[in-house]
Design a protein around this motif. Structure first.
Motif, mmCIF file in Angstrom:
data_model
loop_
_atom_site.group_PDB
_atom_site.id
_atom_site.type_symbol
_atom_site.label_atom_id
_atom_site.label_comp_id
_atom_site.label_asym_id
_atom_site.label_seq_id
_atom_site.Cartn_x
_atom_site.Cartn_y
_atom_site.Cartn_z
ATOM 1 N N HIS A 119 0.615 -0.719 0.000
ATOM 2 C CA HIS A 119 0.306 -0.095 -0.361
ATOM 3 C C HIS A 119 0.495 1.505 0.093
ATOM 4 O O HIS A 119 1.907 1.416 0.651
ATOM 5 C CB HIS A 119 -0.985 0.070 0.497
ATOM 6 N N LEU A 120 0.526 2.399 -0.609
ATOM 7 C CA LEU A 120 1.267 4.007 -0.133
ATOM 8 C C LEU A 120 0.404 4.369 1.045
ATOM 9 O O LEU A 120 -0.695 4.537 1.227
ATOM 10 C CB LEU A 120 0.836 4.056 -1.226
ATOM 11 N N TYR A 121 1.308 5.168 1.699
ATOM 12 C CA TYR A 121 1.501 6.314 2.992
ATOM 13 C C TYR A 121 1.940 7.229 1.920
ATOM 14 O O TYR A 121 2.866 7.149 1.430
ATOM 15 C CB TYR A 121 2.054 5.341 3.911
ATOM 16 N N HIS A 122 1.533 8.332 2.232
ATOM 17 C CA HIS A 122 1.922 9.421 2.924
ATOM 18 C C HIS A 122 2.320 10.063 4.386
ATOM 19 O O HIS A 122 1.073 9.638 5.347
ATOM 20 C CB HIS A 122 0.920 10.969 2.901
ATOM 21 N N LEU A 181 -10.694 7.829 -6.285
ATOM 22 C CA LEU A 181 -9.951 7.660 -5.574
ATOM 23 C C LEU A 181 -8.488 7.702 -6.235
ATOM 24 O O LEU A 181 -7.265 7.724 -5.258
ATOM 25 C CB LEU A 181 -10.047 6.181 -5.189
ATOM 26 N N HIS A 182 -8.874 7.680 -7.283
ATOM 27 C CA HIS A 182 -7.431 6.976 -8.529
ATOM 28 C C HIS A 182 -6.010 8.402 -8.069
ATOM 29 O O HIS A 182 -5.250 7.716 -8.469
ATOM 30 C CB HIS A 182 -7.043 6.476 -9.445
ATOM 31 N N GLU A 183 -7.359 9.476 -7.635
ATOM 32 C CA GLU A 183 -7.108 11.328 -7.821
ATOM 33 C C GLU A 183 -5.824 10.841 -6.724
ATOM 34 O O GLU A 183 -5.260 12.286 -7.383
ATOM 35 C CB GLU A 183 -7.803 11.778 -8.103
ATOM 36 N N TYR A 184 -6.134 10.378 -6.187
ATOM 37 C CA TYR A 184 -5.288 10.800 -4.519
ATOM 38 C C TYR A 184 -4.086 11.530 -4.664
ATOM 39 O O TYR A 184 -3.424 12.211 -3.942
ATOM 40 C CB TYR A 184 -6.610 10.392 -3.036
ATOM 41 N N PRO A 185 -3.397 9.360 -4.845
ATOM 42 C CA PRO A 185 -2.147 9.908 -4.950
ATOM 43 C C PRO A 185 -1.333 10.851 -5.968
ATOM 44 O O PRO A 185 -0.489 10.999 -4.888
ATOM 45 C CB PRO A 185 -1.810 8.150 -4.868
ATOM 46 N N TYR A 235 1.020 13.573 -4.266
ATOM 47 C CA TYR A 235 2.455 13.028 -5.047
ATOM 48 C C TYR A 235 2.619 14.744 -5.653
ATOM 49 O O TYR A 235 4.381 15.074 -5.322
ATOM 50 C CB TYR A 235 2.280 12.725 -6.408
ATOM 51 N N ARG A 236 2.177 15.318 -6.260
ATOM 52 C CA ARG A 236 2.286 16.547 -6.447
ATOM 53 C C ARG A 236 2.535 17.765 -5.468
ATOM 54 O O ARG A 236 3.488 19.015 -5.795
ATOM 55 C CB ARG A 236 1.812 17.570 -7.344
ATOM 56 N N TYR A 237 1.734 17.629 -4.380
ATOM 57 C CA TYR A 237 1.501 18.631 -3.710
ATOM 58 C C TYR A 237 3.008 18.278 -2.500
ATOM 59 O O TYR A 237 3.477 19.006 -2.301
ATOM 60 C CB TYR A 237 0.912 18.459 -2.050
ATOM 61 N N ILE A 238 3.097 17.155 -2.032
ATOM 62 C CA ILE A 238 4.855 16.874 -1.454
ATOM 63 C C ILE A 238 5.379 17.468 -2.096
ATOM 64 O O ILE A 238 6.858 17.966 -2.172
ATOM 65 C CB ILE A 238 5.426 15.691 -1.547
ATOM 66 N N LEU A 239 5.978 17.329 -3.726
ATOM 67 C CA LEU A 239 6.839 17.865 -4.842
ATOM 68 C C LEU A 239 6.849 19.601 -5.326
ATOM 69 O O LEU A 239 8.112 19.785 -4.474
ATOM 70 C CB LEU A 239 6.893 17.807 -6.062
ATOM 71 N N TYR A 240 5.401 20.202 -5.129
ATOM 72 C CA TYR A 240 5.672 21.452 -4.894
ATOM 73 C C TYR A 240 5.488 22.394 -3.743
ATOM 74 O O TYR A 240 5.648 23.374 -3.896
ATOM 75 C CB TYR A 240 4.459 21.632 -5.654
ATOM 76 N N ILE A 298 6.567 5.057 -9.374
ATOM 77 C CA ILE A 298 6.393 6.318 -9.757
ATOM 78 C C ILE A 298 5.179 5.904 -11.305
ATOM 79 O O ILE A 298 4.032 6.457 -11.643
ATOM 80 C CB ILE A 298 6.945 7.151 -10.799
ATOM 81 N N ILE A 299 5.758 4.786 -12.009
ATOM 82 C CA ILE A 299 5.709 4.760 -13.133
ATOM 83 C C ILE A 299 4.148 3.648 -12.811
ATOM 84 O O ILE A 299 3.063 3.765 -13.620
ATOM 85 C CB ILE A 299 6.534 4.081 -14.085
ATOM 86 N N TYR A 300 4.248 2.904 -12.302
ATOM 87 C CA TYR A 300 3.614 1.497 -12.001
ATOM 88 C C TYR A 300 2.582 2.638 -11.054
ATOM 89 O O TYR A 300 0.492 2.052 -12.002
ATOM 90 C CB TYR A 300 4.012 0.793 -10.261
ATOM 91 N N TYR A 301 1.996 3.620 -10.655
ATOM 92 C CA TYR A 301 0.952 4.350 -10.067
ATOM 93 C C TYR A 301 0.602 5.146 -11.169
ATOM 94 O O TYR A 301 -0.070 5.968 -10.964
ATOM 95 C CB TYR A 301 0.889 4.572 -8.468
ATOM 96 N N GLY A 302 1.462 5.522 -11.664
ATOM 97 C CA GLY A 302 0.805 6.610 -13.045
ATOM 98 C C GLY A 302 0.849 7.745 -12.562
ATOM 99 O O GLY A 302 0.173 9.029 -12.802
ATOM 100 N N LEU A 303 1.544 7.944 -12.184
ATOM 101 C CA LEU A 303 1.901 9.257 -11.491
ATOM 102 C C LEU A 303 2.663 10.431 -11.459
ATOM 103 O O LEU A 303 3.143 10.163 -12.400
ATOM 104 C CB LEU A 303 2.669 9.593 -9.975
#
Length: 206
Positions: A7-10, A150-154, A158-163, A199-204
């Motif tokens: 699972h993915l975690y923040h 739900l698929h938008e949340y990761p 991801y973008r929130y962390i990077l920016y 990153i590619i697997y989750y389509g981020l």
């Protein structure tokens, strides 16, 4: 914190009373080395960002528990004070990482007490029952939003962390912030912490 494999975690924490936890460039680089030692045996890192008074990680958990030797061989004495367990959990490893970093900074700066808040937060991004508010910024104002998909949340996380450095007004371009995975993604640096495959697997997308 509760973690499950696959699972993915923040994961995030900040300084006590929002005080600084990184006081110079060397501190950021020191903490980055800690991430490699204490997180990578358990998980793939998809994004990370170190800010003056807090940090963010986005990880995919592979193992919630590993043999202590996998950590102690890399981190030396940090785990020698924990002889009672032969295996170590991701929770324990995060706690030891923060305590180890705090001891080093306290010694260097002649201070005492905890640098970080007592409770490190971990939000599951890949389970519907783990969804919590996401962040977005418009005209410099950070707001909270829960997406319908739900698929938008990761991707939002991801973008929130990077920016995050841009939203905080530390830099005008995320590429200018040295202490995040943004440059690793763009330049494919040799000392990458991130897993491009995940990153590619989750389509981020950035």
């Amino acid at each position: 914190m509760f973690f499950e494999p696959n699972h993915l975690y923040h994961i995030y924490n900040q300084g006590n009373n929002r005080n600084m936890v990184f006081f110079c460039r060397d501190h950021y680089l020191f903490f980055k080395r800690k991430l490699k030692r204490y997180i990578l045996p358990f998980a793939d890192i998809l994004a990370w960002c170190l800010m003056p008074n807090h940090f963010h990680l986005m990880i995919h958990v592979n193992n919630v528990e590993v043999d202590k030797k996998l950590i102690i061989n890399k981190s030396g004495r940090d785990l020698k004070s924990h002889p009672d367990f032969k295996r170590i959990t991701l929770n324990q490893s995060i706690g030891i990482m923060l305590a180890s970093y705090t001891r080093a900074i306290n010694k260097q700066r002649n201070r005492s007490g905890s640098l970080f808040r007592k409770e490190t937060k971990a939000v599951c991004l890949s389970r519907s029952d783990g969804i919590s508010p996401a962040w977005y910024t418009i005209q410099g104002i950070t707001s909270i939003n829960v997406p319908d998909n739900l698929h938008e949340y990761p991707n939002i996380c991801y973008r929130y962390i990077l920016y995050n450095p841009v939203h905080a007004g530390l830099v005008g371009d995320a590429m200018d912030w040295e202490f995040s995975s943004f440059r690793e993604i763009v330049k494919s640096c040799n000392d990458n912490l991130i897993s491009t495959e995940r990153i590619i697997y989750y389509g981020l997308e950035m």
